[in-house]
Each structure stands twice: as C-alpha cells, then as structure tokens.
Enzyme design. Structure first.
Site, short mmCIF file in Angstrom:
data_model
loop_
_atom_site.label_atom_id
_atom_site.label_comp_id
_atom_site.label_asym_id
_atom_site.label_seq_id
_atom_site.Cartn_x
_atom_site.Cartn_y
_atom_site.Cartn_z
N CYS A 12 0.58 -1.24 -0.60
CA CYS A 12 0.06 -0.21 -0.54
C CYS A 12 0.73 1.51 0.41
O CYS A 12 0.16 2.46 -0.62
CB CYS A 12 -0.83 0.07 1.23
SG CYS A 12 0.47 0.37 2.57
N HIS A 65 -2.89 0.71 7.18
CA HIS A 65 -3.62 0.98 4.77
C HIS A 65 -3.91 2.05 4.74
O HIS A 65 -4.13 2.71 5.94
CB HIS A 65 -3.88 0.24 5.10
CG HIS A 65 -4.45 -0.38 3.48
ND1 HIS A 65 -4.37 -0.92 2.98
CD2 HIS A 65 -5.48 0.51 2.23
CE1 HIS A 65 -4.22 -1.54 1.73
NE2 HIS A 65 -5.33 -0.17 1.49
N HIS A 104 -6.47 1.99 -4.57
CA HIS A 104 -5.19 1.17 -3.22
C HIS A 104 -4.08 0.17 -4.20
O HIS A 104 -5.39 -0.80 -4.01
CB HIS A 104 -5.51 0.58 -1.87
CG HIS A 104 -6.91 0.40 -1.67
ND1 HIS A 104 -6.92 -0.50 -1.25
CD2 HIS A 104 -7.77 -0.12 -2.34
CE1 HIS A 104 -7.47 -1.99 -0.95
NE2 HIS A 104 -8.65 -1.46 -2.11
#
Length: 361
Positions: free
Chosen positions: A270, A321, A333
């Site tokens: 990420c 995240h 993402h």
C-alpha cells in the site's frame, strides 16, 4: 568477623538497590520506539508535547523508527519554563494559548486568531507545520494582534514592516533540504500558483539553495495582496504535484499484484504504491510505511481528488493501510488480496477500519 560480613552485605544491598532505582529512573526518562509508535503517541504516554520531545531529542522532523531511544524528560529549569508558559495564559507577558483539535492546521489556526503563520511558528519554536491533537500553541504574545502579526510576517526575511497590502511587500526565502513549493507556500500563507508566478517557474521543481521571492513586486500588487490572506490553507489544486497525472498513473496500474515491500510496477504494497504514484506526479517522497506517511500529512475534513485515505487496525493496531481518494466516495489502493484496485468507502470492511482523510505537507 560475622558482624563485619553482615555490614558488607547490607552495604552491597544498598548499592544494588540504588543502582536498580537509578536504572528505573533512567528507563522512565526514555522510551524505546516500538512498531506503530508516533511522537504524538509517545507524548501522550509521558504527559508531554510533541514539540518538547523534538526539542529534547534534537529532531528536525516527526519521523521515528523502531528501536530508536527517545528521551522523554528535560532539565528542571526547562521544565519550569515550559510549565510557566503553559499554565499562565494571562500573565504579564499577555500570552494566550490554543489546544489543537482533530482536523486543525497551523494555517487555519493562524487565520482563526488573526495572526501570521510565521509568527505562530516562531512563538512556538516550530520548524515544521506538522501538529497533533492535544498540542498547546501560543497564539498571542506580548499583546500582539492580528494586525501586528500581519505587519511583521515578512520582517524575518526582509526587515520590512510594511503590511501585506503594500504593493512593494516581498521577501526572499532560501530553499532547504526537504522543502516543496507546497510547504513553502503554507509556511508563508500564500498559494503555490502565486509562488510559481512570482518566480517565473514552469514546474514544481526547486533546488536546495535556490532563492524564491515571497510576495509580488510593485507591478504585481494584486497578486501579492491575495497571497497574504491571513495564512489560509491553499486548495488541493495548489499542491506540489500534478493531480491529473497522479490519478491517471494510479488508474493505469490497476490489476498490478500485491507484493510486500514492493514499490515498482512489478508489485506494490500500500505505501509502495503511494510512493511510486506520487513520484510520477512530481512529488519526491521518502519511501516509508503507511504510518510514516500518516505522520507527514495533515487532516482534511472534506477530501478532494488526490488526497490520502488512511485505515487502522487492518492487520495490526494503529494506522496500517492507505490509499488515494479519487472522488465519488472511492479510493484506489494496493490491497493485499486484490492488488491495485478501486474500492468504495461504503465497503463494509473499509468503512469499519476507516480512520481519516489527510493531505501531504
């Protein structure tokens, strides 16, 4: 001989006890950084402030690393001075303070209190615009008002006492390591577009040691006046990267597989995805984690395309995240199970773990 042995034993025991106490005291005065820690979290744990932690440890940024040892206390003389500044908001020095709330920015606080961003940073010994909820900031000093703050905002660079409305008001800023046009604009309460216009820049590229004019010349007084608008936060369109390039690049990578630690089109995690995409859009970032990027960005209440979306508690506690907001309540993402993909923020899983919208400094 028996009595003598007993005396030696007691003495040794006292020495051991003293050593243990000293060790415990030393341990209480420092903190070994663990995964997921931030300066704000450490400050809360030890009842101090982020600015004090940075001052004690000579930190120029808020970036910390696991196993780093952070000193959490300072000398009694400094502590007394700090306490005096914090607790005596209306003493003879006429200081007043403001406690940072979630979503606050330095420029917003400066605007709210009618002072300049440069004065706010100077009064609080800040070398970065990064602030955290719970920080206590001095927002008035020695009877300074919004007008005096405005008139002195350029004095540190030019020595001029003219106000922001003066057609000849300008100063010069020398670019330092880590600077971006967005950061410099925020620091001086102007927009990136004005900075580029005042300095005839065709791109967002700046170099260490480069001299930048802050404010317009006599021929551009209209621009200079609008640039000194009380430290208001520049819109997302004035960030130091190309938003269109950011989003088009991000979408072009849809379907790329997830790779732990990956930061190239052969595979992303990420934060690696954020690092790569923003770099393509013109913003050079250090490669760090989602928590690291969380620390170098500020909260926004209403996200705009290109802003960051952070999530907590996905595979570990704390920020774990992140993605890029692309509008229509969606973000793109690099997910561990899906690779690079576009997801709705109404998704039950991500909605549960949503933490905040933020924007890079």
């Amino acid at each position: 001989m028996a009595n003598k042995k007993i005396v030696m034993s007691v003495t040794a025991s006292a020495a051991i006890a003293s050593a243990i106490f000293a060790a415990e005291e030393a341990e209480a005065a420092s903190h070994k950084v663990k995964s997921g820690d931030s300066l704000w979290k450490i400050a809360q744990q030890y009842g101090t402030s982020v600015s004090d932690l940075k001052s004690i440890n000579n930190l120029s940024s808020d970036l910390i690393f696991p196993n780093q040892v952070i000193e959490t206390t300072k000398s009694s003389s400094n502590t007394g001075s700090s306490s005096s500044n914090t607790n005596n908001n209306q003493t003879s020095t006429n200081k007043s303070t403001y406690t940072v709330k979630r979503g606050d920015t330095l420029s917003g606080i400066a605007s709210k209190h009618g002072i300049s961003l440069s004065n706010l940073m100077s009064w609080n010994s800040l070398d970065t615009t990064l602030i955290f909820p719970g920080n206590v900031l001095v927002v008035s000093k020695n009877g300074s008002t919004g007008n005096s703050g405005s008139s002195s905002s350029g004095s540190s660079s030019s020595g001029s006492s003219s106000s922001g409305n003066s057609s000849s008001s300008s100063s010069v800023y020398t670019v330092k390591s880590g600077d971006t046009l967005s950061r410099i604009a925020s620091l001086h309460g102007v927009t990136v577009s004005n900075l580029k216009k005042w300095n005839n820049l065709n791109s967002d590229l700046i170099l260490i040691g480069q001299k930048l004019s802050i404010g317009s010349s006599a021929n551009g007084s209209g621009s200079g006046s609008s640039g000194n608008s009380g430290g208001s936060k520049p819109p997302a369109t004035d960030v130091s990267y190309n938003v269109d390039t950011l989003i088009s690049t991000a979408k072009s990578l849809s379907g790329i597989k997830y790779v732990w630690g990956g930061s190239t089109p052969s595979g992303f995690d990420c934060s690696g995805f954020i690092y790569y995409v923003y770099k393509q859009a013109g913003m050079n970032l250090p490669r760090t984690s989602a928590a690291g990027y969380f620390e170098r960005s500020y909260y926004v209440n209403t996200p705009q395309v290109g802003d960051l979306v952070f999530f907590a508690g996905t595979y570990k506690s704390g920020i774990s995240h992140m993605g890029i907001y692309i509008g229509n309540n969606q973000f793109i993402h690099a997910g561990s199970s899906s690779g690079v993909t576009i997801t709705s923020l109404d998704n039950s899983y991500w909605k549960k773990h949503f933490d905040s919208y933020k924007r890079f400094y």
